[in-house]
Design an enzyme around this catalytic site. Structure first.
Site, PDB file in Angstrom:
ATOM      1  N   GLY A  48       0.690  -1.295  -0.045  1.00 59.06           N
ATOM      2  CA  GLY A  48      -0.020  -0.021  -0.148  1.00 59.06           C
ATOM      3  C   GLY A  48       0.684   1.674  -0.025  1.00 59.06           C
ATOM      4  N   GLU A 102       3.601   4.100   6.379  1.00 57.80           N
ATOM      5  CA  GLU A 102       2.485   3.145   5.750  1.00 57.80           C
ATOM      6  C   GLU A 102       1.763   3.986   5.347  1.00 57.80           C
ATOM      7  OE1 GLU A 102       1.276   0.658   5.639  1.00 57.80           O
ATOM      8  OE2 GLU A 102       0.996  -1.061   7.543  1.00 57.80           O
ATOM      9  N   ASP A 103       0.704   3.343   4.587  1.00 59.72           N
ATOM     10  CA  ASP A 103       0.185   3.906   4.410  1.00 59.72           C
ATOM     11  C   ASP A 103      -0.983   3.976   4.983  1.00 59.72           C
ATOM     12  OD1 ASP A 103      -0.739   1.415   4.123  1.00 59.72           O
ATOM     13  OD2 ASP A 103      -1.948   0.971   2.589  1.00 59.72           O
ATOM     14  N   ASP A 106      -4.993   1.536  10.597  1.00 57.61           N
ATOM     15  CA  ASP A 106      -6.795   1.211  10.642  1.00 57.61           C
ATOM     16  C   ASP A 106      -6.898   1.371  12.093  1.00 57.61           C
ATOM     17  OD1 ASP A 106      -9.304   1.367   9.905  1.00 57.61           O
ATOM     18  OD2 ASP A 106      -8.643  -0.707   9.252  1.00 57.61           O
ATOM     19  N   LYS A 134      -6.883   5.986  10.298  1.00 57.31           N
ATOM     20  CA  LYS A 134      -8.552   6.244  11.017  1.00 57.31           C
ATOM     21  C   LYS A 134      -8.513   6.572  12.596  1.00 57.31           C
ATOM     22  CE  LYS A 134     -10.165   3.814   7.299  1.00 57.31           C
ATOM     23  NZ  LYS A 134     -10.624   2.794   6.442  1.00 57.31           N
ATOM     24  N   PHE A 155     -14.209   3.197   4.657  1.00 55.79           N
ATOM     25  CA  PHE A 155     -12.445   2.225   3.366  1.00 55.79           C
ATOM     26  C   PHE A 155     -12.650   3.033   2.701  1.00 55.79           C
ATOM     27  CE2 PHE A 155     -11.074  -0.343  -0.121  1.00 55.79           C
ATOM     28  CZ  PHE A 155     -10.391  -1.653   0.927  1.00 55.79           C
ATOM     29  N   ASP A 162      -5.799   0.078  -2.006  1.00 56.81           N
ATOM     30  CA  ASP A 162      -6.440  -1.315  -3.351  1.00 56.81           C
ATOM     31  C   ASP A 162      -8.012  -1.472  -2.440  1.00 56.81           C
ATOM     32  OD1 ASP A 162      -5.364  -2.811  -1.050  1.00 56.81           O
ATOM     33  OD2 ASP A 162      -6.166  -4.639  -2.403  1.00 56.81           O
ATOM     34  N   ARG A 168      -5.390   0.965  -7.259  1.00 51.99           N
ATOM     35  CA  ARG A 168      -3.870   1.145  -6.465  1.00 51.99           C
ATOM     36  C   ARG A 168      -3.494   2.183  -7.787  1.00 51.99           C
ATOM     37  NH1 ARG A 168      -2.322  -2.300  -2.370  1.00 51.99           N
ATOM     38  NH2 ARG A 168      -2.536  -4.271  -2.504  1.00 51.99           N
TER      39      ARG A 168
HETATM   40  P1  5GP Z   1      -4.133  -1.695  10.754  1.00 51.67           P
HETATM   41  O1  5GP Z   1      -3.823  -3.434  11.389  1.00 51.67           O
HETATM   42  O2  5GP Z   1      -3.931  -0.969  10.837  1.00 51.67           O
HETATM   43  O3  5GP Z   1      -5.472  -2.357  11.014  1.00 51.67           O
HETATM   44  O4  5GP Z   1      -4.532  -1.999   8.870  1.00 51.67           O
HETATM   45  C1  5GP Z   1      -3.010  -1.924   8.217  1.00 51.67           C
HETATM   46  C2  5GP Z   1      -3.787  -2.251   6.920  1.00 51.67           C
HETATM   47  O5  5GP Z   1      -4.697  -2.253   6.897  1.00 51.67           O
HETATM   48  C3  5GP Z   1      -3.155  -1.517   5.952  1.00 51.67           C
HETATM   49  O6  5GP Z   1      -1.770  -1.319   5.764  1.00 51.67           O
HETATM   50  C4  5GP Z   1      -3.513  -1.059   4.731  1.00 51.67           C
HETATM   51  O7  5GP Z   1      -3.239  -2.381   3.906  1.00 51.67           O
HETATM   52  C5  5GP Z   1      -5.069  -1.650   5.119  1.00 51.67           C
HETATM   53  N1  5GP Z   1      -6.203  -0.402   5.288  1.00 51.67           N
HETATM   54  C6  5GP Z   1      -6.675  -0.565   6.297  1.00 51.67           C
HETATM   55  N2  5GP Z   1      -7.637   0.214   6.407  1.00 51.67           N
HETATM   56  C7  5GP Z   1      -7.828   0.202   4.625  1.00 51.67           C
HETATM   57  C8  5GP Z   1      -8.104   0.724   3.897  1.00 51.67           C
HETATM   58  O8  5GP Z   1      -9.401   2.045   4.161  1.00 51.67           O
HETATM   59  N3  5GP Z   1      -9.044   1.040   2.442  1.00 51.67           N
HETATM   60  C9  5GP Z   1      -7.480  -0.308   1.752  1.00 51.67           C
HETATM   61  N4  5GP Z   1      -7.537  -0.348   0.909  1.00 51.67           N
HETATM   62  N5  5GP Z   1      -6.650  -0.407   2.920  1.00 51.67           N
HETATM   63  C10 5GP Z   1      -6.970  -0.899   4.179  1.00 51.67           C
HETATM   64 MG    MG Z   2      -0.301  -1.082   4.688  1.00 44.96          MG
END
Ligand code: 5GP
Ligand code: MG
Length: 178
Positions: A48, A102-103, A106, A134, A155, A162, A168
């Site tokens: 990402g 990091e992208d 969440d 977020k 989302f 993606d 992407r």
């Molecule tokens: P976390 O571990 O913080 O819950 O999630 C991290 C990963 O979940 C991110 O690096 C990403 O790849 C994916 N992710 C979380 N939220 C989103 C979103 O709104 N859109 C997309 N495309 N990927 C997300």
């Molecule tokens: Mg990621």
């Protein structure tokens, strides 16, 4: 920018490309100040973050290195539960000033598990720079040092992020239409 459809879902324009690039430029300038003379190592987490990392690194004018890793998660044993391992981290981070790219954060689960593993390798410092956060979705605590945008718990897609592998290459960030 018009609404786009991908598979079963519709997405509406949220962050225009110019605004994303402006924020990234500001972040680059801040990093240039904070890391002057430190030769930081940026570690971008694939897939990402590839676009964010590329545009940010173009704004970094100080001496710096960048490498790219992938995180794989496994179902461990009963006692270890779910385990995250880094693939492709071939640079020694001991005594380095490390910045994770990091992208999006969440729930925070990924970095909450992964950062302690990096700390075990004794970097001189370890900071986190994210394009998107977020806050309402984050339940696993992560210290975020640099963040371009705090966004609602919806989302998002585009600019490296993606939906089921696609989207992407979209230059802007879109938000799921509800
Ligand atoms: P976390 O571990 O913080 O819950 O999630 C991290 C990963 O979940 C991110 O690096 C990403 O790849 C994916 N992710 C979380 N939220 C989103 C979103 O709104 N859109 C997309 N495309 N990927 C997300
Ligand atoms: Mg990621």
């Amino acid at each position: 920018m018009a609404t786009i459809k991908l598979f079963d879902k519709s997405f509406e324009p949220y962050l225009p490309e110019a605004l994303i690039l402006e924020k990234i430029k500001e972040l680059g300038q801040l990093l240039n100040q904070d890391y002057a003379g430190k030769k930081p190592l940026f570690i971008a987490i694939l897939n990402g973050s590839f676009m964010f990392a590329a545009d940010l690194f173009k704004e970094v004018t100080i001496e710096a290195e960048i490498c790219f890793i992938k995180l794989a998660s496994y179902k461990g044993t009963k006692s270890t539960g779910h385990v995250i391992t880094a693939i492709g981290l071939d640079t020694d981070i001991t005594d380095r000033d490390v910045v994770i790219l990091e992208d999006i954060i969440d729930t925070g689960k990924t970095l909450n598990e992964f950062l302690p593993q990096l700390r075990n390798q004794h970097p001189k410092s370890l900071k986190v720079a994210v394009l998107l956060h977020k806050p309402d979705a984050t339940v696993f605590p992560v210290d975020i040092d640099y963040c371009c945008f705090s966004i609602p718990n919806k989302f998002v897609l585009g600019y490296g992020l993606d939906y089921d592998g696609f989207g992407r290459n979209i230059r802007e960030i879109y938000q799921l239409q509800e």
